[in-house]
Write a protein that holds these residues in place. Structure first.
Motif, short mmCIF file in Angstrom:
data_model
loop_
_atom_site.label_atom_id
_atom_site.label_comp_id
_atom_site.label_asym_id
_atom_site.label_seq_id
_atom_site.Cartn_x
_atom_site.Cartn_y
_atom_site.Cartn_z
N VAL A 165 -129.93 42.47 -59.10
CA VAL A 165 -128.09 41.75 -59.03
C VAL A 165 -128.20 40.90 -57.68
O VAL A 165 -127.31 41.63 -56.92
CB VAL A 165 -126.88 42.44 -59.75
CG1 VAL A 165 -126.69 43.47 -59.32
CG2 VAL A 165 -126.14 41.15 -60.64
N SER A 166 -128.00 39.21 -58.00
CA SER A 166 -127.76 38.90 -56.89
C SER A 166 -126.03 38.17 -57.28
O SER A 166 -126.01 37.61 -58.71
CB SER A 166 -128.51 37.81 -55.97
OG SER A 166 -129.73 38.07 -55.73
N VAL A 167 -125.39 37.64 -56.19
CA VAL A 167 -123.58 38.11 -57.06
C VAL A 167 -123.31 37.03 -55.76
O VAL A 167 -123.57 37.28 -54.64
CB VAL A 167 -123.11 38.80 -56.71
CG1 VAL A 167 -123.39 39.31 -58.30
CG2 VAL A 167 -122.22 39.96 -55.89
N LEU A 168 -122.30 36.48 -56.34
CA LEU A 168 -121.52 35.26 -55.38
C LEU A 168 -120.33 35.64 -54.90
O LEU A 168 -119.64 35.81 -55.75
CB LEU A 168 -121.79 33.89 -55.18
CG LEU A 168 -120.89 32.98 -54.25
CD1 LEU A 168 -121.25 33.04 -52.99
CD2 LEU A 168 -121.02 31.89 -54.54
N ARG A 169 -120.11 35.98 -53.86
CA ARG A 169 -118.39 36.91 -53.50
C ARG A 169 -117.90 36.15 -52.20
O ARG A 169 -118.52 36.38 -51.06
CB ARG A 169 -118.76 37.99 -53.66
CG ARG A 169 -116.89 38.86 -53.14
CD ARG A 169 -117.27 40.26 -52.96
NE ARG A 169 -117.39 41.60 -54.03
CZ ARG A 169 -118.38 42.12 -54.16
NH1 ARG A 169 -118.71 43.10 -52.48
NH2 ARG A 169 -118.85 42.92 -54.47
N ASP A 170 -117.08 35.89 -52.26
CA ASP A 170 -116.02 34.87 -51.21
C ASP A 170 -117.01 33.83 -50.61
O ASP A 170 -116.78 34.04 -49.51
CB ASP A 170 -115.29 36.43 -50.55
CG ASP A 170 -114.77 37.44 -51.17
OD1 ASP A 170 -113.81 36.37 -51.73
OD2 ASP A 170 -114.20 37.97 -50.83
N GLY A 171 -117.68 33.67 -50.96
CA GLY A 171 -118.74 32.59 -50.54
C GLY A 171 -119.92 32.92 -50.38
O GLY A 171 -121.24 32.19 -49.18
N GLU A 172 -120.08 34.74 -49.64
CA GLU A 172 -121.40 35.23 -49.60
C GLU A 172 -121.88 35.74 -50.87
O GLU A 172 -121.12 36.23 -51.59
CB GLU A 172 -120.78 36.74 -48.09
CG GLU A 172 -122.17 36.83 -47.49
CD GLU A 172 -121.53 38.16 -47.35
OE1 GLU A 172 -122.47 39.49 -46.74
OE2 GLU A 172 -120.55 37.86 -47.16
N THR A 173 -123.65 35.56 -50.32
CA THR A 173 -124.12 35.94 -51.14
C THR A 173 -125.05 37.50 -51.09
O THR A 173 -125.02 38.49 -49.75
CB THR A 173 -125.83 35.16 -51.33
OG1 THR A 173 -125.47 33.85 -52.23
CG2 THR A 173 -126.38 35.83 -52.77
N ARG A 174 -124.92 38.34 -52.13
CA ARG A 174 -124.75 39.78 -51.85
C ARG A 174 -126.05 40.31 -53.35
O ARG A 174 -125.73 39.56 -54.05
CB ARG A 174 -123.64 40.35 -51.84
CG ARG A 174 -122.46 40.66 -50.79
CD ARG A 174 -121.08 40.58 -51.85
NE ARG A 174 -120.24 40.29 -50.56
CZ ARG A 174 -119.33 40.75 -49.70
NH1 ARG A 174 -119.78 42.63 -49.47
NH2 ARG A 174 -118.46 40.50 -49.26
N SER A 175 -126.92 41.39 -52.34
CA SER A 175 -127.62 41.54 -53.27
C SER A 175 -127.47 43.22 -54.15
O SER A 175 -127.27 43.78 -52.41
CB SER A 175 -129.24 41.30 -52.87
OG SER A 175 -129.60 40.32 -52.64
N LEU A 176 -127.07 43.82 -55.06
CA LEU A 176 -127.12 44.96 -55.33
C LEU A 176 -128.72 45.58 -56.21
O LEU A 176 -128.88 44.86 -56.76
CB LEU A 176 -125.34 44.90 -55.71
CG LEU A 176 -124.34 44.19 -54.96
CD1 LEU A 176 -123.66 44.12 -56.24
CD2 LEU A 176 -124.01 45.42 -53.85
#
Length: 318
Positions: A165-176
């Motif tokens: 899952v790819s998410v946007l958090r605090d302007g940063e894209t993260r993959s989990l």
């Protein structure tokens, strides 16, 4: 987990709670916050309402998960679960949307509403407020179609052992990476209503906000939910409610609760003293047994559970 009894009598399986959006054969039940009471105290703000809504939903999800995960092998319908819920701005009534946008950081795009403690999403590092960008490598849209597309896509993707899952958090894209698990597929929805009520249509379960607010003990609330789950599992909705059906659901509920780690003996010790609003314990009806009949039935079912455990036999719903 110590279970602390059953405070509220469940409603007839044929009588759904009264909600702001009428539940009928043609109208889907509400799945969002549909009510802001007109008679709220002046000191109660929309933010207070949202905080209560978030708290009640998180509490309900944790109880439902405990029952659904422990009893997945007994449920005729199951689904894969990753331990989080999503929302968009459309899940809130118009008068609350500005507050929801500011307080919950919710928008027209899908974002994480709750993350269940100890679940797959929690272990993967998902946070409430994360904006969902992709699931299984497929982009998620914004707007009116987002919840429906997410529902369909998640059912497909969560069948995998590992889902990115790819998410946007605090302007940063993260993959989990999520690791879904199998649970019973009887969604439980909170509806805002003044009655103390639990209801199922055989596919979904609804619990009223008043019941949750009045019943502050999670284990007691679990008995109400387990009773409704039992109705759904047994297919009781296809027949008119009778005392025999209600007693069967009670027996099944004890098995569901025991498998989920609740202390059945403690439930039965305090159940006679628990309040039962709008119910005369001295009377029976054509649809529900008396409280004394229910208590006797509980004790008989508990004895059967203990006998099976002593014999090393598996606990089933037969």
């Amino acid at each position: 987990m110590a279970c602390q009894g059953a405070k509220e009598e469940t409603a007839s399986i044929s009588d759904p709670p009264t909600v702001i959006t009428e539940i009928s054969d043609d109208t889907p039940p509400p799945s969002r916050l549909d009510i802001v009471e007109d008679n709220q105290d002046d000191d109660v703000t929309f933010q207070d309402v949202l905080e209560s809504y978030q708290h009640l939903n998180a509490r309900l999800e944790n109880i439902v998960y405990t029952l659904s995960q422990a009893n997945a092998t007994l449920c005729p319908v199951t689904r894969r679960d990753a331990g989080f819920s999503v929302h968009t701005l459309q899940d809130y009534p118009q008068e609350l949307q500005a507050v929801a946008r500011a307080y919950l950081n919710v928008s027209e795009a899908l974002s994480v509403r709750t993350v269940r403690e100890g679940g797959s999403a929690d272990h993967a590092g998902l946070h409430p407020g994360d904006r969902l960008l992709k699931l299984g490598g497929i982009g998620l849209p914004s707007g009116a179609t987002a919840p429906r597309m997410y529902s369909a896509l998640s059912r497909q993707m969560l069948e995998r052992e590992g889902v990115e899952v790819s998410v946007l958090r605090d302007g940063e894209t993260r993959s989990l990476t999520l690791t879904p698990e199998t649970i019973c597929d009887y969604p439980v929805t909170l509806v805002f209503d003044e009655s103390l009520n639990g209801h199922t249509d055989g596919h979904e379960i609804w619990i009223t906000s008043t019941l949750m607010q009045e019943e502050e003990n999670d284990a007691r609330l679990a008995l109400v939910i387990a009773h409704e789950m039992a109705h759904a599992i047994a297919g009781h909705i296809s027949t008119a409610p009778t005392p025999a059906i209600e007693l069967e659901a009670d027996r099944m509920a004890l098995t569901l609760l025991h498998r989920a780690g609740y202390d059945i003996g403690y439930i039965l010790d305090i159940w006679p003293d628990a309040p039962h609003p709008n119910f005369d314990p001295a009377l029976t009806s054509n649809s529900h047994p008396s409280l004394s009949e229910r208590l006797e039935n509980f004790h008989t079912a508990h004895a059967g559970i203990k006998a099976n455990l002593a014999a090393g036999a598996p606990l089933t719903l037969e």
